[in-house]
Design an enzyme around this catalytic site. Structure first.
Site, short mmCIF file in Angstrom:
data_model
loop_
_atom_site.label_atom_id
_atom_site.label_comp_id
_atom_site.label_asym_id
_atom_site.label_seq_id
_atom_site.Cartn_x
_atom_site.Cartn_y
_atom_site.Cartn_z
N ASP A 109 30.18 29.39 8.88
CA ASP A 109 29.62 28.00 9.07
C ASP A 109 29.92 27.28 7.81
OD1 ASP A 109 28.35 25.78 10.17
OD2 ASP A 109 26.40 26.57 9.51
N GLY A 110 30.20 26.11 7.70
CA GLY A 110 30.19 25.26 6.41
C GLY A 110 31.74 24.61 6.36
N ARG A 150 31.21 20.75 5.99
CA ARG A 150 30.64 20.40 4.92
C ARG A 150 31.25 20.82 3.23
NH1 ARG A 150 25.29 23.40 6.62
NH2 ARG A 150 26.92 23.90 8.24
N TRP A 151 32.10 21.85 3.41
CA TRP A 151 32.74 22.04 2.17
C TRP A 151 33.89 21.04 1.87
CZ3 TRP A 151 37.92 23.29 1.59
CH2 TRP A 151 38.49 24.04 0.43
N HIS A 203 38.64 23.59 8.02
CA HIS A 203 38.98 24.61 8.95
C HIS A 203 40.16 25.29 8.50
CE1 HIS A 203 35.77 23.02 11.45
NE2 HIS A 203 36.29 22.19 11.74
N SER A 208 32.32 28.12 19.48
CA SER A 208 31.55 28.32 20.55
C SER A 208 31.64 27.56 21.53
CB SER A 208 30.18 28.05 19.87
OG SER A 208 30.04 26.70 19.76
N LEU A 265 40.71 48.71 11.13
CA LEU A 265 39.76 47.46 11.65
C LEU A 265 40.04 46.91 12.83
CD1 LEU A 265 37.29 45.49 10.64
CD2 LEU A 265 38.98 44.07 9.98
N ARG A 298 25.33 34.92 8.35
CA ARG A 298 25.79 33.38 8.69
C ARG A 298 25.64 32.78 7.02
NH1 ARG A 298 23.85 29.22 12.83
NH2 ARG A 298 25.00 27.31 12.22
N GLU A 312 20.50 43.95 11.00
CA GLU A 312 20.16 43.34 10.05
C GLU A 312 20.46 41.84 9.74
OE1 GLU A 312 17.74 44.71 7.76
OE2 GLU A 312 17.53 46.30 9.40
#
Length: 229
Positions: free
Chosen positions: A12-13, A16-17, A29, A57, A123, A177, A196
């Site tokens: 997220d962000g 705004r960044w 992005h 999403s 990974l 997040r 967690e």
């Protein structure tokens, strides 16, 4: 330090960044996509088994058309730039979600990256794209019901069985997040039952190796009892 097997991140962000930098949202992005490479390499180095990144999403279709158009092009930009490095680092690409709504070229790029890296054993970098957890659960229920009605299986669903019908069958150990919001936003609702949770004020474009390492340190200090004592 105890390292989680499966880590999920709500990236997220970006917008705004970009706004703080006086740049268009698309620049945020693009910088955010570069951070996927940074965090994937660090997660691979730390021997995390699976990294799930919330890239797009089912609700993101509500965004302005020009932003959606850029986001649809971003996988092509990302993989053309970094697929060689992912291969060199033995990273396997997968995706979670419904690709069919994206343009054919976007689908082709993602499926090519999946096929190109499918034999890698490091990974697993899972990109959640056109993903919504409620939708995922509904689709899982539909498929299970179909199998029962067509007598392909007995009506004996367990929690473990149900997980196998999901886009992401694994339990998530750690959910992060970025950018200060403290909500789940329809992401991996089943899988994070005992995860967690860490909410960091750092925007995704600034979330680097040190920030990931700090989240993992916090995770390792927590006492995970899973309902026990």
């Amino acid at each position: 330090m105890q390292v989680p097997e499966t880590v999920a991140i709500i990236m997220d962000g970006n917008g705004r960044w970009a706004k703080k930098q006086g740049l268009p949202r698309t620049a945020g992005h693009k910088k955010g996509a570069d951070q996927i490479r940074t965090i994937a390499l660090e997660a691979n180095r730390l021997h995390i088994k699976k990294l799930i990144l919330y890239a797009f999403s089912t609700e993101n279709w509500k965004r302005p058309e020009d932003e959606i158009s850029y986001l649809c092009k971003l996988p092509g930009i990302f993989f053309s730039k970094f697929i060689k490095e992912l291969m060199e680092n033995n990273i396997r690409v997968t995706f979670a979600g419904e690709l069919e709504r994206f343009p054919k070229e976007t689908q082709k790029v993602i499926r090519k990256a999946v096929n190109q890296t499918e034999r890698n054993t490091g990974l697993e970098l899972c990109i959640a794209i056109n993903y919504g957890s409620r939708r995922e659960i509904v689709l899982a229920i539909r498929e299970y019901t179909r199998q029962v009605l067509e007598q392909e299986r007995a009506n004996d669903l367990s929690e473990e069985d149900f997980s196998s019908y999901l886009f992401v069958p694994e339990n998530v150990d750690l959910l992060i997040r970025t950018s200060g919001e403290e909500r789940i936003s329809n992401f991996l609702l089943w899988q994070i039952a005992y995860a967690e949770l860490i909410f960091t004020p750092v925007a995704w474009p600034d979330f680097d190796e040190a920030k990931l390492d700090e989240c993992l340190r916090l995770y390792s200090e927590r006492d995970r009892r899973f309902g026990g004592v």
